[in-house]
Write a protein that holds these residues in place. Structure first.
Motif, PDB file in Angstrom:
ATOM      1  N   ASN A   8      36.709  42.103  29.288  1.00  0.00           N
ATOM      2  CA  ASN A   8      38.029  42.483  29.813  1.00  0.00           C
ATOM      3  C   ASN A   8      38.951  42.973  28.696  1.00  0.00           C
ATOM      4  O   ASN A   8      40.150  42.688  28.662  1.00  0.00           O
ATOM      5  CB  ASN A   8      38.681  41.312  30.567  1.00  0.00           C
ATOM      6  CG  ASN A   8      39.532  41.789  31.741  1.00  0.00           C
ATOM      7  OD1 ASN A   8      39.180  42.737  32.439  1.00  0.00           O
ATOM      8  ND2 ASN A   8      40.655  41.127  31.965  1.00  0.00           N
ATOM      9  N   GLY A  19      34.771  34.276  33.011  1.00  0.00           N
ATOM     10  CA  GLY A  19      35.932  33.433  33.249  1.00  0.00           C
ATOM     11  C   GLY A  19      37.218  34.165  33.538  1.00  0.00           C
ATOM     12  O   GLY A  19      38.283  33.538  33.604  1.00  0.00           O
ATOM     13  N   ILE A  20      37.171  35.487  33.721  1.00  0.00           N
ATOM     14  CA  ILE A  20      38.377  36.255  34.030  1.00  0.00           C
ATOM     15  C   ILE A  20      38.691  36.131  35.523  1.00  0.00           C
ATOM     16  O   ILE A  20      37.799  36.301  36.370  1.00  0.00           O
ATOM     17  CB  ILE A  20      38.191  37.737  33.642  1.00  0.00           C
ATOM     18  CG1 ILE A  20      37.896  37.877  32.142  1.00  0.00           C
ATOM     19  CG2 ILE A  20      39.411  38.560  34.024  1.00  0.00           C
ATOM     20  CD1 ILE A  20      38.993  37.367  31.243  1.00  0.00           C
ATOM     21  N   ASP A  21      39.918  35.838  35.834  1.00  0.00           N
ATOM     22  CA  ASP A  21      40.338  35.782  37.222  1.00  0.00           C
ATOM     23  C   ASP A  21      40.215  37.169  37.849  1.00  0.00           C
ATOM     24  O   ASP A  21      40.584  38.163  37.228  1.00  0.00           O
ATOM     25  CB  ASP A  21      41.792  35.306  37.301  1.00  0.00           C
ATOM     26  CG  ASP A  21      42.266  35.145  38.732  1.00  0.00           C
ATOM     27  OD1 ASP A  21      42.751  36.152  39.297  1.00  0.00           O
ATOM     28  OD2 ASP A  21      42.128  34.040  39.272  1.00  0.00           O
ATOM     29  N   PRO A  22      39.688  37.264  39.081  1.00  0.00           N
ATOM     30  CA  PRO A  22      39.529  38.584  39.717  1.00  0.00           C
ATOM     31  C   PRO A  22      40.811  39.412  39.728  1.00  0.00           C
ATOM     32  O   PRO A  22      40.757  40.639  39.587  1.00  0.00           O
ATOM     33  CB  PRO A  22      39.070  38.233  41.136  1.00  0.00           C
ATOM     34  CG  PRO A  22      38.376  36.917  40.992  1.00  0.00           C
ATOM     35  CD  PRO A  22      39.130  36.179  39.913  1.00  0.00           C
ATOM     36  N   ALA A  23      41.936  38.763  39.880  1.00  0.00           N
ATOM     37  CA  ALA A  23      43.204  39.504  39.911  1.00  0.00           C
ATOM     38  C   ALA A  23      43.551  40.096  38.558  1.00  0.00           C
ATOM     39  O   ALA A  23      44.336  41.054  38.474  1.00  0.00           O
ATOM     40  CB  ALA A  23      44.327  38.574  40.382  1.00  0.00           C
ATOM     41  N   SER A  24      42.971  39.530  37.482  1.00  0.00           N
ATOM     42  CA  SER A  24      43.272  40.016  36.135  1.00  0.00           C
ATOM     43  C   SER A  24      42.193  40.934  35.578  1.00  0.00           C
ATOM     44  O   SER A  24      42.333  41.462  34.471  1.00  0.00           O
ATOM     45  CB  SER A  24      43.444  38.828  35.179  1.00  0.00           C
ATOM     46  OG  SER A  24      44.466  37.956  35.631  1.00  0.00           O
ATOM     47  N   SER A  25      41.116  41.123  36.334  1.00  0.00           N
ATOM     48  CA  SER A  25      40.007  41.939  35.852  1.00  0.00           C
ATOM     49  C   SER A  25      40.406  43.413  35.783  1.00  0.00           C
ATOM     50  O   SER A  25      40.940  43.974  36.744  1.00  0.00           O
ATOM     51  CB  SER A  25      38.791  41.774  36.763  1.00  0.00           C
ATOM     52  OG  SER A  25      37.733  42.602  36.328  1.00  0.00           O
ATOM     53  N   CYS A  33      34.507  38.865  35.524  1.00  0.00           N
ATOM     54  CA  CYS A  33      34.709  37.581  36.199  1.00  0.00           C
ATOM     55  C   CYS A  33      33.640  36.560  35.802  1.00  0.00           C
ATOM     56  O   CYS A  33      33.878  35.353  35.867  1.00  0.00           O
ATOM     57  CB  CYS A  33      34.719  37.774  37.714  1.00  0.00           C
ATOM     58  SG  CYS A  33      36.103  38.794  38.303  1.00  0.00           S
ATOM     59  N   ASP A  34      32.470  37.051  35.380  1.00  0.00           N
ATOM     60  CA  ASP A  34      31.409  36.137  34.946  1.00  0.00           C
ATOM     61  C   ASP A  34      31.725  35.493  33.600  1.00  0.00           C
ATOM     62  O   ASP A  34      31.060  34.537  33.196  1.00  0.00           O
ATOM     63  CB  ASP A  34      30.074  36.882  34.847  1.00  0.00           C
ATOM     64  CG  ASP A  34      29.532  37.271  36.213  1.00  0.00           C
ATOM     65  OD1 ASP A  34      29.939  36.653  37.212  1.00  0.00           O
ATOM     66  OD2 ASP A  34      28.706  38.204  36.277  1.00  0.00           O
TER      67      ASP A  34
END
Length: 319
Positions: A249, A288-294, A285-286
């Motif tokens: 990310n 540890g990134i939140d989907p909303a922040s990807s 997201c794999d």
């Protein structure tokens, strides 16, 4: 141009699996990749004798006339010899002033991935006119692959994830290793002529062995100045590719770089693009990134790399 040294990281202890060493190197990689996206590694585990043999083979191969090298001209699998002028980087106005010979993971025609039509897969093209090339490059390919796997354990540590995260993503790696030949830069060349035009690499990590000619330059993220990646004896130059930038990310940055061979003589290097299994899904997201922040949608590693190769290689646009 500002002359600034890139970080130099000692890999001692990583291959042996020492957790403290892996974390130490991971911390150093995190700092380097958030600032420049480029660094040197030493004590990387690739024997100098293996490197020297491959570099000697490169000099012998590229000295053959074009009509001889054409016997192993690049095929649809991106294996073989790429002639001068065959690569045009995105946004470049002139083709790169280089030749290269590319190999990948050696797979037989009856391998399931080959039978399924997976792009870039299959056997390599080895020249009958130079039978010793196969042994030299196969040996280098194997050793640099081990160095790449070691490096990714430290990369994972630097990202704060399980050190073995990438192992399962590399079960049948899409590693491509290229011997590269740069003729001397034309003395009357225009400003937009490069050995390799400014670009970012396509995949996860690149491990480069360069001779002592110089010419590799990196654009600093903060200043946008071009700095020299000066050759350091016994080192490999490592940089982040676009896929690792996406996976992290953008915590690890994929950095523009270029080559201008102004040494007055031939320049040789061996670049290895150490990339995942074709079908490996690259998803922030794999990690540890939140989907909303990807910042990036999931993508299959091979699909992304194939598109970038298709966009930059002239032979893939014919017909």
């Amino acid at each position: 141009m500002t002359d600034t040294n890139l970080p130099l990281i000692d890999m001692t202890g990583v291959h042996e699996g020492d957790p403290a060493s892996i974390q130490r190197v991971g911390d150093a990689i995190r700092k380097a990749c958030s600032e420049t996206g480029f660094f040197y590694i030493v004590n990387h585990g690739v024997p100098q004798a293996v490197i020297d043999r491959a570099m000697a083979a490169a000099k012998t191969f590229f000295a053959y006339p074009a009509e001889v090298k054409r016997q192993v001209a690049v095929n649809k699998r991106h294996r073989g010899w790429h002639a001068l002028g065959g690569a045009l980087m995105y946004e470049a106005t002139k083709p790169d002033h280089k030749e290269f010979f590319s190999i990948g993971l050696e797979l037989p025609e009856d391998d399931p991935c080959v039978l399924a039509g997976e792009a870039l897969r299959g056997p390599n093209q080895w020249p009958e006119f130079m039978p010793e090339l196969r042994g030299a490059l196969d040996d280098y390919y194997a050793h640099i692959g081990v160095a790449g796997a070691d490096l990714l354990k430290a990369v994972a540590a630097g990202l704060g994830i399980d050190q073995d995260f990438f192992v399962g993503k590399y079960s049948k790696r899409l590693q491509r290793t290229q011997m590269v030949y740069y003729p001397p830069h034309p003395p009357m060349a225009e400003a937009d002529q490069f050995g390799v035009a400014p670009h970012t690499d396509y995949g996860c990590i690149t491990l480069l062995y360069q001779d002592d000619s110089g010419g590799l330059q990196v654009r600093e993220l903060g200043s946008n100045n071009w700095i020299d990646a000066t050759p350091i004896t016994g080192s490999l130059v490592v940089n982040v590719g676009d896929l690792l930038a996406h996976w992290s990310n953008n915590r690890f940055r994929s950095t523009l770089h270029r080559v201008i061979n102004k040494s007055g003589h031939e320049r040789y290097s061996i670049a290895t693009f150490y990339d995942p299994t074709y079908s490996a899904v690259v998803d922030p997201c794999d990690l540890g990134i939140d989907p909303a922040s990807s910042l990036f949608p999931p993508v299959a590693a091979g699909d992304y790399i194939l598109k970038r190769i298709d966009d930059s290689m002239a032979y893939r646009k014919k017909g």
